[in-house]
Scaffold this motif. Structure first.
Motif, PDB file in Angstrom:
ATOM      1  N   VAL A   1       1.102  -1.641  -0.131  1.00  0.00           N
ATOM      2  CA  VAL A   1      -0.312  -0.221  -0.351  1.00  0.00           C
ATOM      3  C   VAL A   1       0.937   1.184  -0.341  1.00  0.00           C
ATOM      4  N   MET A   2       0.400   2.043  -0.592  1.00  0.00           N
ATOM      5  CA  MET A   2       1.029   3.487  -0.712  1.00  0.00           C
ATOM      6  C   MET A   2       0.050   4.710  -0.462  1.00  0.00           C
ATOM      7  N   LEU A   3       0.578   5.355   0.141  1.00  0.00           N
ATOM      8  CA  LEU A   3      -0.259   6.401   1.415  1.00  0.00           C
ATOM      9  C   LEU A   3      -0.356   8.046   0.823  1.00  0.00           C
ATOM     10  N   VAL A   4      -0.820   8.427  -0.011  1.00  0.00           N
ATOM     11  CA  VAL A   4      -0.865   9.783  -0.333  1.00  0.00           C
ATOM     12  C   VAL A   4      -1.915  10.569  -0.276  1.00  0.00           C
ATOM     13  N   ASP A   5      -1.419  11.538   0.702  1.00  0.00           N
ATOM     14  CA  ASP A   5      -1.834  12.669   1.319  1.00  0.00           C
ATOM     15  C   ASP A   5      -1.198  13.796   1.703  1.00  0.00           C
ATOM     16  N   ASP A   6      -1.217  14.787   1.305  1.00  0.00           N
ATOM     17  CA  ASP A   6      -0.055  16.491   1.362  1.00  0.00           C
ATOM     18  C   ASP A   6      -0.712  16.319   3.513  1.00  0.00           C
ATOM     19  N   GLN A   7      -1.399  16.287   4.163  1.00  0.00           N
ATOM     20  CA  GLN A   7      -1.271  16.139   5.338  1.00  0.00           C
ATOM     21  C   GLN A   7      -0.529  14.850   6.802  1.00  0.00           C
ATOM     22  N   GLU A   8       0.721  15.389   6.555  1.00  0.00           N
ATOM     23  CA  GLU A   8       1.529  14.203   7.310  1.00  0.00           C
ATOM     24  C   GLU A   8       0.833  13.411   8.341  1.00  0.00           C
ATOM     25  N   LEU A   9       0.378  14.737   8.927  1.00  0.00           N
ATOM     26  CA  LEU A   9      -0.702  13.990  10.239  1.00  0.00           C
ATOM     27  C   LEU A   9      -1.661  13.071   9.437  1.00  0.00           C
TER      28      LEU A   9
ATOM     29  N   PHE B   1       0.238   2.234 -14.338  1.00  0.00           N
ATOM     30  CA  PHE B   1       0.387   1.487 -13.995  1.00  0.00           C
ATOM     31  C   PHE B   1      -0.343   0.283 -13.447  1.00  0.00           C
ATOM     32  N   PRO B   2      -1.019   0.373 -14.968  1.00  0.00           N
ATOM     33  CA  PRO B   2      -2.235  -0.262 -14.825  1.00  0.00           C
ATOM     34  C   PRO B   2      -2.454  -1.408 -13.883  1.00  0.00           C
ATOM     35  N   ALA B   3      -1.837  -2.200 -13.301  1.00  0.00           N
ATOM     36  CA  ALA B   3      -2.603  -3.102 -11.941  1.00  0.00           C
ATOM     37  C   ALA B   3      -2.335  -2.345 -10.875  1.00  0.00           C
ATOM     38  N   VAL B   4      -1.974  -1.271 -10.743  1.00  0.00           N
ATOM     39  CA  VAL B   4      -2.224  -0.885  -9.705  1.00  0.00           C
ATOM     40  C   VAL B   4      -3.839  -0.462  -9.191  1.00  0.00           C
ATOM     41  N   ARG B   5      -4.717  -0.295  -8.061  1.00  0.00           N
ATOM     42  CA  ARG B   5      -5.637  -0.316  -7.931  1.00  0.00           C
ATOM     43  C   ARG B   5      -5.458   1.404  -6.635  1.00  0.00           C
ATOM     44  N   VAL B   6      -6.737   2.143  -7.696  1.00  0.00           N
ATOM     45  CA  VAL B   6      -6.922   3.656  -6.570  1.00  0.00           C
ATOM     46  C   VAL B   6      -7.426   3.640  -5.623  1.00  0.00           C
TER      47      VAL B   6
ATOM     48  N   ASP C   1     -10.737  -3.269   6.034  1.00  0.00           N
ATOM     49  CA  ASP C   1     -11.897  -4.459   4.701  1.00  0.00           C
ATOM     50  C   ASP C   1     -11.743  -3.919   3.606  1.00  0.00           C
ATOM     51  N   ALA C   2     -11.415  -2.281   3.294  1.00  0.00           N
ATOM     52  CA  ALA C   2     -11.410  -1.644   1.508  1.00  0.00           C
ATOM     53  C   ALA C   2     -10.146  -2.121   0.736  1.00  0.00           C
ATOM     54  N   ILE C   3      -9.079  -1.739   2.017  1.00  0.00           N
ATOM     55  CA  ILE C   3      -8.055  -2.091   0.792  1.00  0.00           C
ATOM     56  C   ILE C   3      -8.395  -3.458   0.588  1.00  0.00           C
ATOM     57  N   ARG C   4      -7.973  -4.471   1.516  1.00  0.00           N
ATOM     58  CA  ARG C   4      -8.820  -6.047   1.173  1.00  0.00           C
ATOM     59  C   ARG C   4      -9.899  -6.403   0.183  1.00  0.00           C
ATOM     60  N   ARG C   5     -10.821  -5.585   0.149  1.00  0.00           N
ATOM     61  CA  ARG C   5     -11.950  -6.223  -0.998  1.00  0.00           C
ATOM     62  C   ARG C   5     -11.274  -5.354  -2.375  1.00  0.00           C
ATOM     63  N   VAL C   6     -11.266  -4.662  -2.170  1.00  0.00           N
ATOM     64  CA  VAL C   6     -10.725  -3.618  -3.837  1.00  0.00           C
ATOM     65  C   VAL C   6      -8.900  -4.160  -4.025  1.00  0.00           C
ATOM     66  N   PHE C   7      -8.685  -5.340  -3.072  1.00  0.00           N
ATOM     67  CA  PHE C   7      -7.564  -5.657  -3.982  1.00  0.00           C
ATOM     68  C   PHE C   7      -7.259  -6.534  -4.684  1.00  0.00           C
ATOM     69  N   SER C   8      -8.703  -7.431  -3.779  1.00  0.00           N
ATOM     70  CA  SER C   8      -9.331  -8.696  -4.459  1.00  0.00           C
ATOM     71  C   SER C   8     -10.676  -8.488  -5.607  1.00  0.00           C
ATOM     72  N   GLY C   9     -10.693  -7.316  -6.160  1.00  0.00           N
ATOM     73  CA  GLY C   9     -11.387  -7.171  -7.207  1.00  0.00           C
ATOM     74  C   GLY C   9     -13.030  -6.693  -7.003  1.00  0.00           C
ATOM     75  N   ASP C  10     -12.884  -6.644  -5.650  1.00  0.00           N
ATOM     76  CA  ASP C  10     -14.276  -6.199  -5.544  1.00  0.00           C
ATOM     77  C   ASP C  10     -14.463  -4.686  -4.946  1.00  0.00           C
ATOM     78  N   ALA C  11     -15.493  -4.215  -4.860  1.00  0.00           N
ATOM     79  CA  ALA C  11     -16.072  -2.457  -4.417  1.00  0.00           C
ATOM     80  C   ALA C  11     -16.073  -2.161  -3.686  1.00  0.00           C
ATOM     81  N   ALA C  12     -14.885  -0.885  -3.077  1.00  0.00           N
ATOM     82  CA  ALA C  12     -15.305  -0.163  -1.701  1.00  0.00           C
ATOM     83  C   ALA C  12     -15.738   1.390  -1.362  1.00  0.00           C
TER      84      ALA C  12
END
Length: 251
Positions: free
Chosen positions: A8-16, A82-87, A122-133
């Motif tokens: 997983v990569m975290l992308v947010d402009d707020q470090e906190l 990066f088509p294999a990466v899910r957002v 749960d959302a991360i696991r569902r998206v990774f498995s191809g499901d919707a979150a």
């Protein structure tokens, strides 16, 4: 043999906020935070670095409102390069006008930033498995916009400015806006078998594989196969886009 963790990569402009998500995921078995970025441009650079190192990334948790390259632009670029990466898009408000634009850009789901830790995992696991979150309130808002506009046209969000990735946006898969929904399933659905059409209808109702299995009296593995065939035949990225496609084509 130890199973490879979800990267997983975290992308947010707020470090906190990034720190908070990282601490939540730190204790989760099977999930590893491999990179962080403060804006879309930095996220793309990190993905290139990870790819070059041979480690890669599976899921990007993407904030929408960031300086420089925002989350919608970054999502479109990730999908294209990066088509294999899910957002998985993170929004602060359930009425965020950029949410629909992010789906157009190719995001695989939405999550509110105030979601509980268990919901994030749960959302991360569902998206990774191809499901919707998708946060229910965001889904409701998106479908209301679909009904109001007759569909999501490529290249415009609620404010008319969201970009899409070339070849990966909704228009590339037949998502042009229509003035009214057809009374019968559209010809585009003719590539599906009757059983696949049944599965798509239930996906459009928001049912998961277990619920579809129970309703159609099929094993979950069979349902999973049908879902994969539906997505492949309709050239859809994931279940989120399958829901939109179904709504726009009379289901």
């Amino acid at each position: 043999m130890t199973e490879t963790p979800i990267r997983v990569m975290l992308v947010d402009d707020q470090e906190l906020i990034r720190t908070g998500f990282r601490l939540v995921l730190l204790g989760e078995q099977g999930i590893e935070v491999v990179a962080e970025a403060a804006d879309g441009g930095a996220a793309l650079a990190q993905l290139e670095r990870l790819e070059a190192a041979g480690s890669g990334c599976d899921i990007v948790l993407m904030d929408v409102r960031m300086p420089g390259m925002n989350g919608i632009e970054a999502t479109a670029a990730v999908v294209e390069r990066f088509p294999a990466v899910r957002v998985l898009v993170l929004t602060t408000f359930d009425l965020d006008e950029y949410a629909t634009g992010a789906i157009q850009a190719g995001a695989s789901g939405f999550l509110l930033k105030d979601a509980r830790p268990t919901e994030l995992v749960d959302a991360i696991r569902r998206v990774f498995s191809g499901d919707a979150a998708m946060a229910p309130s965001v889904t409701k808002r998106m479908l209301e916009q679909l009904r109001a506009s007759g569909g999501l046209s490529a290249g415009s969000d609620a404010a008319g400015s969201a970009p899409t990735a070339s070849g990966h946006g909704l228009a590339a898969r037949g998502f042009a806006a229509a003035p009214t929904a057809p009374a019968v399933p559209a010809p585009e659905l003719g590539v599906l078998t009757e059983r696949e059409l049944d599965v798509l209808r239930l996906i459009a109702e928001g049912k998961n594989n277990g619920e579809i299995s129970a309703e159609l009296f099929l094993s979950e593995s069979t349902v999973k196969t049908h879902v994969g065939r539906v997505l492949a035949k309709l050239q859809l990225r994931d279940r989120v886009h399958a829901v939109i496609f179904a709504k726009q084509h009379g289901l």
